[in-house]
Motif scaffolding. Structure first.
Motif, short mmCIF file in Angstrom:
data_model
loop_
_atom_site.label_atom_id
_atom_site.label_comp_id
_atom_site.label_asym_id
_atom_site.label_seq_id
_atom_site.Cartn_x
_atom_site.Cartn_y
_atom_site.Cartn_z
N GLN A 117 0.83 -1.20 0.00
CA GLN A 117 0.00 0.00 0.00
C GLN A 117 0.86 1.25 0.00
OE1 GLN A 117 -2.57 -0.40 3.38
NE2 GLN A 117 -3.94 -1.88 2.37
N ASN A 120 2.10 1.67 -3.45
CA ASN A 120 1.04 2.21 -4.31
C ASN A 120 0.82 3.70 -4.04
OD1 ASN A 120 0.66 -0.30 -5.42
ND2 ASN A 120 -1.07 -0.84 -4.10
N SER A 124 1.27 6.70 -6.65
CA SER A 124 0.21 7.68 -6.90
C SER A 124 0.73 9.09 -6.65
CB SER A 124 -0.99 7.42 -5.99
OG SER A 124 -1.53 6.16 -6.24
#
Length: 177
Positions: A117, A120, A124
């Motif tokens: 996470q 990610n 992003s």
């Protein structure tokens, strides 16, 4: 060497004994009977009976063996109890180890998910930075537009209402925004 004649050999005492075997047997029997009688007289006179001493000694030995056997049985039972306690403690430790291993595996999987996470989110964030940089570059390339000095006219509408109705309307507008 001196040779002996047959007459001289007959006069020997050993040969005489061999000729009367009953006498030799009777003498041997007398010696044996006298020996047995002497032993019996010696035991009676001394008052010590070896058979009773042997019997007492064997009973004492049996008692010692029985006592040692009982002690050995008690020690064996104590060792069995200690061994069982050790086995129980080892089982508890193994159960705790399995629990810790499960918790560790769960924590590692959770850490792995969180790392993914974070990766990610980092990706992003990088894409947002790039799009922001691209947007900033695009705005910098376009000439700056002049702001207009004209303001749009507002329509002048006069609403006449009762003061309570106006306050309620304003409250409704404030709640909507």
């Amino acid at each position: 060497m001196v040779e002996m004649t047959p007459n001289q050999t007959e006069r020997r005492p050993v040969r005489l004994l061999g000729q009367q075997p009953i006498m030799v047997a009777a003498a041997a029997l007398a010696v044996v009977i006298i020996g047995i009688g002497g032993i019996f007289a010696w035991r009676s006179y001394s008052g010590v009976v070896p058979e009773s001493d042997r019997l007492t000694a064997s009973r004492l030995t049996q008692a010692r063996v029985a006592q040692a056997s009982e002690q050995l049985v008690e020690k064996t039972k104590g060792l069995e109890a200690t061994q069982q306690q050790s086995i129980d403690q080892l089982q508890v430790v193994q159960d705790q180890l399995l629990t810790v291993q499960r918790l560790l595996a769960a924590q590692q999987s959770e850490t792995k998910k969180l790392n993914e996470q974070i990766g990610n989110i980092g990706g992003s964030l990088d894409s947002l930075r790039q799009s922001f940089a691209t947007a900033s570059a695009a705005e910098a390339e376009q000439p700056a537009a002049r702001p207009s000095t004209r303001r749009p006219r507002a329509r002048a509408t006069v609403v006449r209402a009762k003061p309570k109705a106006v306050a309620a309307t304003q409250r409704k507008r404030g709640a909507r925004s």
